[in-house]
Structures are given as structure tokens and as C-alpha cells.
Design a protein around this motif. Structure first.
Motif, PDB file in Angstrom:
ATOM      1  N   LYS A  78       1.185  -1.077   0.048  1.00 32.82           N
ATOM      2  CA  LYS A  78      -0.112  -0.237   0.473  1.00 32.82           C
ATOM      3  C   LYS A  78       1.189   1.434  -0.345  1.00 32.82           C
ATOM      4  CE  LYS A  78      -4.328  -1.631   2.187  1.00 32.82           C
ATOM      5  NZ  LYS A  78      -5.058  -1.354   3.420  1.00 32.82           N
ATOM      6  N   THR A 132       0.994   4.166  -3.129  1.00 32.86           N
ATOM      7  CA  THR A 132       0.302   5.088  -2.349  1.00 32.86           C
ATOM      8  C   THR A 132       0.976   6.241  -3.477  1.00 32.86           C
ATOM      9  OG1 THR A 132      -1.183   4.246  -1.120  1.00 32.86           O
ATOM     10  CG2 THR A 132      -0.253   6.869  -1.236  1.00 32.86           C
ATOM     11  N   ARG A 183       0.562   8.557  -6.583  1.00 28.11           N
ATOM     12  CA  ARG A 183       0.951   9.934  -6.166  1.00 28.11           C
ATOM     13  C   ARG A 183       2.247  10.758  -7.379  1.00 28.11           C
ATOM     14  NH1 ARG A 183       0.830   9.947   0.085  1.00 28.11           N
ATOM     15  NH2 ARG A 183      -2.000   9.521   0.142  1.00 28.11           N
ATOM     16  N   ILE A 222      -0.630   7.005   2.828  1.00 27.14           N
ATOM     17  CA  ILE A 222      -0.951   5.570   2.792  1.00 27.14           C
ATOM     18  C   ILE A 222      -2.379   6.234   2.120  1.00 27.14           C
ATOM     19  CG2 ILE A 222      -2.886   3.408   3.172  1.00 27.14           C
ATOM     20  CD1 ILE A 222       0.668   2.690   3.399  1.00 27.14           C
ATOM     21  N   SER A 223      -3.201   6.320   1.218  1.00 28.49           N
ATOM     22  CA  SER A 223      -4.290   6.188  -0.113  1.00 28.49           C
ATOM     23  C   SER A 223      -5.205   6.515   1.765  1.00 28.49           C
ATOM     24  CB  SER A 223      -4.301   6.104  -0.990  1.00 28.49           C
ATOM     25  OG  SER A 223      -5.908   6.722  -1.327  1.00 28.49           O
TER      26      SER A 223
END
Length: 855
Positions: free
Chosen positions: A535, A539, A543, A577-578
Motif C-alpha cells: 500500500k 500510494t 501520487r 497510505i491513500s
């Protein structure tokens, strides 16, 4: 803290413990099955089991000693008959316990406390965070995806009794309770035939109609009412997903006909729910100018829900238009009287549309790969030398496909069904709206090519890149696949054609991270850590390309499959983390455990909402781990992985599981339509072919729960040798992620009972494996006590702990009888084998159902 825990335990004892003993004594005195004193003998047998394990004797000695000492039964047939009766009584005791816990839910849980909307509302208003709340809710969602994995043994008739028993207990209707217990005693607990995939879907749709529809509606109304002037939009806040009927990797018996039939049933179910609400509205909105609109909407809903001939299709926009006109009339002419009832229905329509739950399609990457291999060999839509091309060259070929293929050209039924399903998605979207079916999940995703192959199949199936209204969702599960996931996505993001597809999909990429196969592959701690690191890296790379990533977690069931206190994992994540969404599978007994009643569903959905919303507004840290904590966690995962790998790579490991547990009998329980392993019954059992759920469930049946703790003690022990034990204890105190991981591990260990299988300690074939598990359990027990400063498990969750203890007491006769039967199978004459095998299977029902609090 201690006072609060005492209060919680007192409530549990008063609402569940005392009533269970009261109603159980009533139940055991009922004359069932023609054998006198069965209930009395069961109580005595339970006591003998407890005393026998304290003395270190085996299940065979306990069973035979009980018969010799306490009964006049001599013949093997009489004795086996009584054991079957014990099973029937014990599994019904579990039902009684389930009903008591369901009836006491609101008394045992603080429904306005931590993690609830009430707490969120209070803190937002007190700290003037309404603006931040509105911004977060408008760009956040929770998606619960119901799956039909076979971990629930109750047939529909028994679930109905549980519901009725719960209602009778709530009103203390002793006469009704006695009647229901009599009904329970005469109701069959097992199915003579396996359910079809559509049968499983129908069972899950019942929960949608009778639980989720009301619970989610209440949550949305509560939020909109609490913050009426803050421009909060709850339209996409809570979403339901659905795998039964769309998941081909999970169930090879699913075909395009099943998919279309399930999509149609989902649409009919939500329209029926709206129809029922409209009929309720008619009882209040008896006003001129309103009644005709309600009547017309009622008729349209009825026609669409029940598929009357020539009825025009009804869309969510149509329903909202009707309700909007009704609401406007109420505000303009009737001072908004009963307007809140109309608004509540509007919230539901915005959330459920005419699809109710989005039907996900899932297939294994190997199937797609085989289709293109066949196409290349047949001289069809792709070059004959396709197999010899580089990955980049293959991706270029697939994204340049500009022709369609007739499914009937495929001789292989699976290949033909794959293309027909891709075509069917268009049909479902036309009928149920795009939300009705808009995700294609690829199991065992390992490369960028695995993702692009699915796009190629959609092009062959009649779609174009510009009209591809489907999210392609890679699923990463194994330790290696999780490690390589960011590199795979980077390659996809660098492909301009794929990037254009992402932009058309709202510049958002959904990625599924599976836990169950990760646990089977890497053990408990490595699976958790591997998913977290994946994750973090996914992420970062998303991004970097200015893409919003949504993580879809395969975290259903008990802690060993990623479940347990799931919301605590989501709440622990830092800004690295998104957090655009929380999406997770809800499978097996988790559906009826955490979401089986409206009260439970509302509470647990609010916990997930709070995990995403509350922490983002108030408590979210920048990083989940500081550098020192991350290094410590990485070492723990690596050491744990080493210990678990040594166990799973032992040549006797699979044979142990296959013969000491009921693993080989899962396919004969008729609880699910799919096989227990991939590749068919003829294929050799391997860890890769064995499905994760039978793997975890088999360990649970023999009370060893290896996937939930193995390797944890070894990992902490290694760090202790390096002088870092105090740092691990500090990590537990200060880091929510690590705390959630250890707390879930404690639950798995609380449900471990090694005396059940201690007779194997010196077994020539299986003793080595049993001793390894015993040693790791004791090591983990020792080190968890050191880092948590608690002498026993789950003391921070006293109600859950007491529930586990009581349930384990109830099923102790079942686990004993099952181990007795498995031992007899290994040494019995062939003529007796079928009876003992039946006994093993029947014991499985109650053991699994009693474990519902592991979800």
C-alpha cells in the motif's frame, strides 16, 4: 479501565451467560431423537472432556472412557448413534448462543461511543470541524463487498429460527422460546445437495434486503440530519459490492447465465425495497397533489420489480425525479410535513440506484493467458508469434486490437464464457446502470501484461477504448506479488493508452490486495506487513503520476484471513497510505456475525466510516511508522516469514493437515457450491491449489489456528536476542497498526487448544509437526505477555473474550468427537470408515458456526 471491563463482563453475564444457562437447561430437557437422557449425557460428556484434557488423555480415551463409565451402551452402533445426537444438541446450543448475543447487541456495545456517528457528530461540533468533515465525506466512501465463500453452515431455515429466537428473547417470551427450541430440535442443519451459485447469491440478497438496506439508510439519514447546512453529500458514501454470481476464480461453476440472473435479481430486490417504502409513505402522505404521484411511482416500481410485460425500464433518475416533485410539493403546500420520510428514501436511492450492489467479475490471470495462446495458435485476432514477443510488444499488440470475436469460435467452454461475460457487462450496465457491473478483478496478477490482457479481451468482446466503462482491478496476494506490485503499476501508468483509460475512469485506479493467500504463502505477520508495504509503495507511485489509488482489501473472516478488528487497521494508517476509500470483502460467517442484524450492521459500518473519516480529520499522523518502528516491523516480518516457511516446507506439513484435520471432507459438506481446491478433484493437493479458506478453516477445526499466530513468537524472540525486546513493547504501546496486528493474533491464540491434539506429540508420522506448532504457540504466549504486560489474551476486549470462552466450552464435545472420529478413520476397518467420516463432517458444522465471533 478495570471498572469499565468489570461492568462489561457483568452486562455479558446478565444478558447472555445467565440466560444461556437458563434456556439451555430447558433445551437439554426436551425429548428429541428417541434417546432418553441425551441432554444429561451431553452435559456429563462435556465435563469428562474438560477433566480428560487436564489429565492429558486423548480424545479416543475420553470417548471410550465416557461410554464405559457412564452409560450402559455397549455396541458400536449404539455408541455412534449417541455421538451423532451429541453433535445435534451441541450445534443447536450454538444457535441459542448466537440468538442471545444478537438480542443483547445494543446492551453489550456502546452504540453512541467510540467509532460511532454520534461520537463523530459531537467531536465535529465541539471542535468546529464541520467544513473538514464535509470535504472528507464528499470525497470518501466505504464499500462492503459480499462474497459467498463457504464458511457459514446455517441453512436458511435455521437463520430464520435465529431471527425469531432473537425477537422472542428480546421480549422475554418464554413460551415462544420453548416452541422455537422445539422447532430447532427438529430442523435439519445440513443440506442434502450443494447449493448452486445462484442459491448462494439469493441468500446474500436476503441480507441486502433485510439488513443493509435499512442499516445504511439509517446511517445516511443520521448524517444528513446531524449536519443539515454543511453541504454534505452522502450519495456515494456507502456502497455495496457483490461477488456471488460474478466471481469465476472463486467459483468455477459460475457462468454468464448465472451472472445475468444475479444482476436481474439484484435489480428486482432493490425495486421491491423501494416499493415497500412507497407503500409506507402512502400511509402518511394522504395529501392532495401528492397521492397521485405516489400511486404512479408505486405502479412503476411494481411493474419493474415484478417484470410485468411491456413495463418501461425504471432508472434511478426516474425514481429521484418522482421523489423530488413529491418533496417540493410537501415543502410548498404542506409545511414539509413528513418530508423527512421522503428524504430518507432519496438517500437510499442515491446510494443503491437500481443495482443495489455492484456485481464484480473476477477471473484468474492464467485463464486470460490461455485464451490468447489459443488465439495465436488458431491464427485469429493476434499474431501467430505472439508467445515469442517481449512483454512490451505483447502489450502493444493487445492495445491495438480493432476487431471483435464470435464467442462460438471457441471450443473451450471457459474461453467462450469469458467473452460472453464481457459482452454481458454492457447488458447489465444498460439495465442496472453503470454501477451495476463496472469492475473486472484479475486474480494472481503478476505483470502489467496480466492487466492489459483483460483490456484486450474487452476489445475482442465488442468494447472500444473510448467506451470502456469498466475498472480493471489487479489482485496482488502472494509475498512476491505484493513486493512487485508497485513496479507493475508503474509500467502501466507509463503506458499512455492505459493512462488515458485511467483518466476516463476519474483518474482513479482500484487495486485489490488479498490477505488469505498471503497468509497461506507467508504467514500471519508477513501477510500483514506485505500488504502494508505494498500500500505504501503503490500510494507513492500513484501520487507520482497524479493518480488517486483505491485499495480493495480481501480481509474477510477471522484474523487468519485478515479479519478480526478490521477497522483498527484502517484507522492506524498514516498519510503515506491513500485513504480515499475503505473497501473490503465480507465473507462467510462475517456476513451474519458483523452484519446479521440491523443493529450490528449499523454499528460495524459506522466503525468503518469512523476509521476513515474521524482519523483523517482529528488524529491522522503523517507516517504509519517512524523510521525506527518501520525497521523493527520489517525485521519482525522477515523473522516470522523464516519460521513459517520452515513449517510449511516440512515434507509432512500438508499430509498432517490433510489427515489430522477434516480438510479432505470440506468438499462433502454441501455448504458451498465451489470445490475446496483449484484444478479439480483429480489434481494433487498442493499449497498453491488449496484454497485459502479451507486451509484456514482446517486449522481452526483442530484448534491450532496456525495461520493466525505462527512465526510471531519466533520473530520477537530473535529481536529479544538482539536486545530489542523493549523496543517491540514500545512499538505495541505506541503504534496502532502493530497493536491491531497483535490484538488480532491474541484472538487466534485464545481459540487455540493444543490439548485436543496432544495425543499426536509422539506420533511417528505427525509428532514433529505437532511439536513445532506447540513450541511456537508457547513461545508466542511467552513473548506476547512480555510486550503487552498482560498474562492472558484479549483482556482489553472482555466481552469478546468471554464470548470466545463460552463458545469454546460449547463446542468442546464436537472437537473431541471429531478428533476421535479422525483417529478411528486412520486405523479403522473399511466398513466403519463411512460412518466415522459422516461424524467428522457433522462436527464441522457446529465448530465453524461457533467461531462466528472470530470475524
Amino acid at each position: 479501565m478495570a471498572h469499565t471491563q468489570r461492568d462489561a463482563l457483568e452486562k455479558f453475564e446478565n444478558t447472555v451467560g445467565i440466560n444461556f444457562r437458563l434456556y439451555n437447561s430447558l433445551f437439554l430437557s426436551l425429548p428429541f431423537h428417541g434417546i432418553e437422557k441425551t441432554g444429561t449425557w451431553l452435559s456429563l460428556f462435556n465435563q469428562n472432556c474438560e477433566e480428560g484434557y487436564q489429565k492429558g488423555i486423548s480424545p479416543v480415551e475420553i470417548v471410550e472412557g465416557f461410554f464405559d463409565t457412564n452409560t450402559p451402551l455397549v455396541s458400536e452402533k449404539e455408541r455412534l448413534d449417541l455421538l451423532f445426537r451429541f453433535v445435534q444438541y451441541a450445534e443447536r446450543q450454538v444457535v441459542l448462543f448466537d440468538a442471545l448475543e444478537d438480542a443483547s447487541f445494543n446492551k453489550l456495545h456502546n452504540i453512541n461511543g467510540n467509532g460511532t456517528i454520534t461520537q463523530l457528530e459531537n467531536d465535529v461540533l465541539q471542535k468546529s470541524k464541520s467544513k473538514e468533515l464535509a470535504e472528507k465525506i464528499n470525497d470518501f466512501s466505504v464499500r462492503l463487498v459480499l462474497t459467498a465463500h463457504p464458511t457459514q453452515f446455517y441453512p436458511g431455515s435455521v437463520l430464520g429460527i435465529i431471527n425469531d429466537l432473537k425477537a422472542a428473547i428480546e421480549t422475554n417470551d418464554t413460551h415462544e422460546i420453548k416452541l422455537l427450541l422445539q422447532q430447532l430440535g427438529r430442523t435439519r442443519f445440513f443440506k442434502k445437495q450443494k447449493p448452486t451459485p445462484f442459491d448462494e447469491a439469493t441468500s446474500l440478497i436476503w441480507f441486502l434486503e433485510n439488513v443493509f438496506y435499512q442499516a445504511i439508510g439509517e446511517i445516511l439519514s443520521k448524517l444528513e440530519t446531524a449536519f443539515p447546512n454543511d453541504q454534505i453529500s452522502t450519495a456515494g458514501l456507502i456502497k455495496m459490492g457483490f461477488w456471488s454470481g460474478g466471481d469465476r476464480d472463486g467459483n468455477p461453476f459460475v457462468d454468464v447465465g448465472t451472472t445475468l440472473k444475479v444482476a436481474d435479481s439484484l435489480r428486482a430486490a432493490i425495486l421491491r425495497s423501494y416499493y415497500d417504502d412507497i407503500r409506507e409513505l402512502k400511509r402518511r402522505l394522504t395529501f392532495s397533489g401528492v397521492e397521485p404521484m405516489l400511486a404512479e411511482l408505486e405502479q412503476r416500481l411494481y411493474q419493474s420489480a415484478f417484470r410485468q410485460a411491456d413495463s418501461p425500464e425504471l432508472t434511478a433518475a426516474d425514481i429521484l425525479a418522482f421523489l423530488g416533485r413529491i418533496l417540493e410539493t410537501l415543502d410548498r403546500k404542506y409545511d414539509g410535513l413528513f418530508a423527512h420520510m421522503v428524504e430518507n428514501l432519496i438517500f437510499k436511492v442515491r446510494s443503491f440506484g437500481v443495482h443495489f450492489a455492484s456485481l464484480d467479475i473476477r477471473q484468474d490471470s492464467s485463464v486470460h493467458r490461455s485464451i490468447f495462446a489459443w488465439l495465436a495458435q488458431s491464427g485469429g485476432s493476434i499474431p501467430e508469434d505472439f508467445a515469442a514477443l517481449t512483454e512490451d510488444e505483447k502489450i502493444g499488440v493487445l492495445l491495438d486490437i480493432n476487431n471483435t470475436i464470435d464467442p462460438e469460435l471457441f471450443e473451450d467452454e471457459l474461453f467462450r464464457d469469458t467473452i460472453l461475460t464481457i459482452r454481458a457487462i454492457k447488458q447489465i450496465q444498460k439495465q442496472n446502470g453503470e454501477a451495476g457491473c463496472h469492475r473486472y478483478i484479475i486474480s494472481h496478477s503478476q505483470t502489467a501484461l496480466d492487466v492489459v490482457e483483460v483490456i484486450g479481451l474487452f476489445l475482442l468482446g465488442g468494447w472500444t477504448l473510448d467506451d470502456l466503462t469498466v475498472d480493471i482491478v489487479p489482485l496482488f496476494e502472494t509475498v512476491d506479488d505484493l513486493t512487485n506490485a508497485a513496479g507493475v503499476m508503474r509500467k502501466l501508468y507509463n503506458n499512455e493508452i492505459y493512462r488515458r483509460h485511467i483518466r476516463r475512469r476519474g483518474n482513479c485506479q482500484t487495486i485489490m490486495l488479498g490477505f488469505s493467500d498471503g497468509t497461506k504463502d507467508g504467514g500471519y505477520m508477513m501477510a500483514n506487513w506485505g500488504i502494508y508495504k505494498a500500500k505504501e509503495e503503490l500510494t507513492a507511485v500513484s501520487r507520482e503520476f497524479d493518480i488517486e489509488v483505491i485499495f480493495f482489501d480481501g480481509r474477510g473472516g477471522p484474523p487468519a484471513r485478515g479479519g478480526g478488528k478490521t477497522h483498527k487497521f484502517f484507522a492506524s494508517m498514516g498519510r503515506n497510505i491513500s485513504d480515499k476509500a475503505i473497501e473490503l470483502t465480507v465473507q462467510g460467517q462475517t456476513v451474519s456475525t458483523n452484519f446479521g442484524t440491523v443493529d450490528a450492521a449499523r454499528f460495524n459500518i459506522e466503525q468503518l466510516l469512523s476509521a476513515g473519516v474521524y482519523s483523517s480529520i482529528f488524529t491522522r499522523q503523517e507516517e504509519t511508522f517512524d523510521p525506527a518502528g518501520e525497521e523493527l516491523m520489517a525485521d519482525l516480518a522477515a523473522f516470522s516469514f523464516t519460521a513459517y516457511s520452515q513449517l510449511k516446507n516440512d515434507p509432512a506439513f500438508l499430509e498432517y493437515l490433510a489427515n489430522v484435520s477434516p480438510l479432505k471432507y470440506f468438499g462433502r459438506t454441501n455448504i458451498g457450491s465451489r470445490p475446496a481446491k483449484r484444478g479439480g478433484a483429480a489434481n494433487k493437493l498442493t499449497l498453491d491449489s488449496l484454497r485459502a479458506i479451507p486451509f484456514v478453516s482446517a486449522w481452526s477445526q483442530i484448534k491450532q489456528n496456525v495461520p493466525g499466530f505462527y512465526g510471531v513468537g519466533s520473530a520477537i524472540s530473535r529481536l529479544d536476542e538482539d536486545g530489542k525486546l523493549e523496543k517491540v513493547a514500545q512499538l505495541y504501546d505506541r503504534n496502532p497498526f502493530f497493536k491491531a496486528l497483535i490484538d488480532n493474533c491474541e484472538m487466534a491464540m485464545q481459540k487455540t487448544f493444543l490439548p485436543l491434539t496432544s495425543h499426536l506429540e509422539n506420533d511417528e508420522l505427525y509428532g514433529r509437526i505437532w511439536r513445532k506448532i506447540r513450541d511456537e504457540f508457547e513461545l508466542t504466549l511467552k513473548y506476547l505477555a512480555k510486550i503487552t504486560s498482560r498474562p492472558s489474551f484479549m483482556t482489553e476486549f472482555p466481552v469478546s473474550r468471554q464470548s470466545v470462552i463460552m463458545r469454546e466450552q460449547i463446542v468442546l464435545p464436537l472437537t473431541t468427537i471429531q478428533q476421535y472420529a479422525l483417529t478411528m478413520i486412520r486405523k479403522s476397518e473399511p466398513k466403519l470408515r463411512p460412518t466415522y467420516e459422516s461424524l467428522v463432517i457433522r462436527c464441522s458444522f457446529g465448530i465453524i458456526n461457533a467461531g462466528r465471533n472470530s470475524a
